[in-house]
Design an enzyme around this catalytic site. Structure first.
Site, PDB file in Angstrom:
ATOM      1  N   CYS A  55       0.833  -1.192   0.000  1.00 18.58           N
ATOM      2  CA  CYS A  55       0.000   0.000   0.000  1.00 18.58           C
ATOM      3  C   CYS A  55       0.878   1.256   0.000  1.00 18.58           C
ATOM      4  CB  CYS A  55      -0.994  -0.057   1.158  1.00 18.58           C
ATOM      5  SG  CYS A  55      -2.445   0.942   0.844  1.00 18.58           S
ATOM      6  N   HIS A  90      -3.576  -5.165   0.795  1.00 22.90           N
ATOM      7  CA  HIS A  90      -2.944  -5.684   2.011  1.00 22.90           C
ATOM      8  C   HIS A  90      -2.987  -7.210   2.036  1.00 22.90           C
ATOM      9  CE1 HIS A  90      -2.346  -1.872   4.196  1.00 22.90           C
ATOM     10  NE2 HIS A  90      -3.393  -1.475   3.500  1.00 22.90           N
ATOM     11  N   GLU A 127      -1.341  -9.228   3.761  1.00 25.57           N
ATOM     12  CA  GLU A 127      -1.169  -9.795   5.101  1.00 25.57           C
ATOM     13  C   GLU A 127      -2.508 -10.140   5.753  1.00 25.57           C
ATOM     14  OE1 GLU A 127      -0.740  -6.665   4.231  1.00 25.57           O
ATOM     15  OE2 GLU A 127      -1.120  -5.235   5.853  1.00 25.57           O
TER      16      GLU A 127
HETATM   17  N1  GLN Z   1      -1.990   6.676   2.956  1.00 24.25           N
HETATM   18  C1  GLN Z   1      -2.113   5.913   1.744  1.00 24.25           C
HETATM   19  C2  GLN Z   1      -3.475   6.039   1.113  1.00 24.25           C
HETATM   20  O1  GLN Z   1      -4.415   6.424   1.759  1.00 24.25           O
HETATM   21  C3  GLN Z   1      -1.774   4.445   1.988  1.00 24.25           C
HETATM   22  C4  GLN Z   1      -2.748   3.759   2.858  1.00 24.25           C
HETATM   23  C5  GLN Z   1      -2.232   2.435   3.369  1.00 24.25           C
HETATM   24  O2  GLN Z   1      -1.045   2.190   3.347  1.00 24.25           O
HETATM   25  N2  GLN Z   1      -3.120   1.592   3.855  1.00 24.25           N
HETATM   26  O3  GLN Z   1      -3.629   5.731  -0.039  1.00 24.25           O
END
Ligand code: GLN
Length: 538
Positions: free
Chosen positions: A379, A513, A515
């Protein structure tokens, strides 16, 4: 008809109610029952989505896009059953529902009160949405006696009276502290906690008692006598080295037998725990070790990265290798000293929010890219790797993310609309923060022959998301011409989902994600491959 186990905690917090619930669920499942776990959280936030990870730990996202308590992650990992938005509720959500109903006029002029309106709302959450499930385990967050938890305790008390006989069992988790000067484990805190519970109208059927050493039988008898819980139902819960040892340890102490007995079920097949024990023995006998740096900004509280470290553990066991995590505070890399990364076999930059530490993460991605160190960016970790490649590989010197204000070249930008289940989701630029990100499971297409498609063994995947920004497709051609391939996209081709670096042994960024979907018995292929790459086996 569904039977309910209500799980409360006493004496102190952090006794592991979530792991106890997950372990009991695993044991009942292993005996052939269907089980679901729900968590009642007493705080006033509508969900944990807006809470700081350093205070509350990780936010666990479900397939259906709910931002939930991290205990739901334990439930999923132990039972293999995906959690849903119907598995976690907070006081904030309960009150929000009630106030919405009141404003609509649904209460027909009644005075809206804690009893019965709040307790009814809690009860319908507990009872709804699980069809023919054999057991619902319902964990109440916090400790008995907490002012916030009162309506929940009252609601589950009422349920004990309303459900058919022998369909509700109360399990209370407590602590026996060891007092060195006396050389004794003490029963008094548990006695007080049970008294408190009884004053609220709940009589525990089973006491699960945490202790750091075996509880002498005389003390168990004392607890049985003073707490009015039968002797065999005072189950000792000794400290274990690893949370994955808990199910087998509690089974040996008779927890699942006692719960079934309390329901009047005296015959149930013995649980089959072979696969779980095989996982444990693989994890406990590593043949080699690797060191992985996690470069983040919530490194002070390990719970902030719970699913991540669990997923690395699953991948470690699958590779029969031990993974040591070096926690690197992203900001510490910003003065140019990268010595913290010199000794590691792989670098992982996890999800994150906000500008603080971002330059450190960019420096970590650059180090991995230039030195052929395996890199997994999740992310925010993918977004920063793309910013880095844009700046230092593709020559876009002012590349940045609009998350940090106006970027000269917004290589990562705000998402205001995207496709969800065939229709468009839209978000205003200045909308509210809670629950408005791109959340939950979305499908993605992977390019045939890419590293990531080979890792998954398929070109169609579904993974969970939680982000507001995205890599900007306008820079795709330029970045690809410098070797950063957009190897996975949303099915409509509009959102980049994965990137990888050509000519690098293992450099992958994912916008989702992974994980959140890794489990001991189903380790996630990306983590398995990442750990293998760290071991030089890729
Ligand atoms: N801050 C970033 C976004 O909102 C990444 C979010 C995250 O890593 N879950 O896109």
């Amino acid at each position: 008809m569904t039977r309910y186990v209500f799980i409360t905690g006493g004496v102190v917090s952090s006794l592991g109610k979530g792991i106890a619930a997950a372990s009991l669920a695993l044991l009942l499942q292993a005996r052939g029952f269907s089980v679901r776990i729900k968590k009642l959280d007493p705080y006033l936030n509508v969900d944990p989505g807006t809470m700081s990870p350093t205070q509350h730990g990780e936010v666990f996202v479900t397939d259906d896009g709910a931002e939930t308590d991290l205990d739901l992650g334990h439930y999923e990992r132990f039972t293999g059953r995906p959690a849903t938005r119907m598995d976690n509720i907070t006081t904030g959500r309960i009150y929000k529902n009630i106030i919405d109903k009141e404003r609509r006029g649904d209460y027909l002029g009644a005075t809206v009160q804690v009893i019965p309106h709040v307790t009814n709302e809690i009860k319908s959450f507990v009872l709804d949405g699980h069809g023919e499930t054999d057991f619902v385990l319902c964990e109440i967050g916090g400790t008995v006696g907490d002012i916030e938890a009162m309506p929940f305790v009252e609601a589950v008390r009422q349920l004990g009276n309303e459900l058919p006989r022998r369909h509700a069992v109360y399990l209370h988790l407590t602590l026996m502290p060891w007092i060195p000067a006396a050389g004794e484990l003490k029963t008094k805190p548990t006695q007080h906690s049970v008294k408190e519970l009884q004053a609220l109208g709940i009589h525990p059927d089973v006491l699960l008692v945490r202790a750091d050493r075996p509880i002498p039988d005389a003390e168990r008898k004392k607890l049985s006598l003073f707490c009015n819980v039968r002797h065999s139902a005072v189950v000792q819960a000794l400290d274990v080295a690893d949370i994955h040892d808990v199910p087998v340890a509690y089974h040996r102490e008779g927890l699942d037998d006692e719960v079934l007995e309390a329901f009047g079920i005296d015959f149930a097949p013995r649980p089959s725990l072979d696969a779980w024990e095989a996982f444990r023995s693989r994890a406990a006998s590593p043949q080699g070790a690797v060191k992985v740096a996690i470069v983040g900004k919530y490194t002070g509280l390990k719970d902030a990265y719970k699913s991540l470290t669990e997923a690395l553990g699953h991948a470690a066991a699958a590779n029969r290798i031990s993974v040591e995590v070096d926690w690197v505070e992203a900001e510490s890399l910003e003065d140019g000293d990268l010595s913290a990364l010199k000794e590691v076999d792989a670098i992982l930059v996890p999800g994150g929010f906000g500008e603080r530490g971002s330059e450190g993460k960019i420096a970590a991605a650059r180090h991995a890219r230039e030195n052929d160190v395996p890199y997994l960016g999740i992310c925010f970790g993918m977004q920063m790797a793309v910013v880095e490649a844009a700046r230092n590989l593709a020559g876009v010197a002012d590349a940045g993310s609009s998350e940090f204000g106006r970027a000269g070249s917004p290589v990562v930008g705000l998402m205001t609309e995207w496709e969800k289940d065939g229709s468009r989701e839209r978000r205003p630029q200045d909308g509210a923060l809670g629950g408005t990100m791109r959340l939950g499971a979305y499908p993605a297409n992977l390019e045939d022959g890419s590293l990531i498609a080979r890792i998954y063994g398929t070109t169609r995947i579904s993974e969970r998301h939680r982000h507001r920004y995205e890599v900007n497709m306008a820079y795709r051609d330029k970045l690809e011409s410098f070797g950063l391939k957009f190897s996975g996209t949303s099915p409509d081709g509009r959102l980049p989902e994965t990137v990888e670096l050509e000519g690098h042994p293992w450099f992958v960024g994912v916008q989702y994600h992974p994980e959140l979907k890794s489990r001991p018995l189903e380790p996630h292929p990306l983590f398995v491959s990442f750990v293998a790459a760290a071991a030089g086996r890729h």
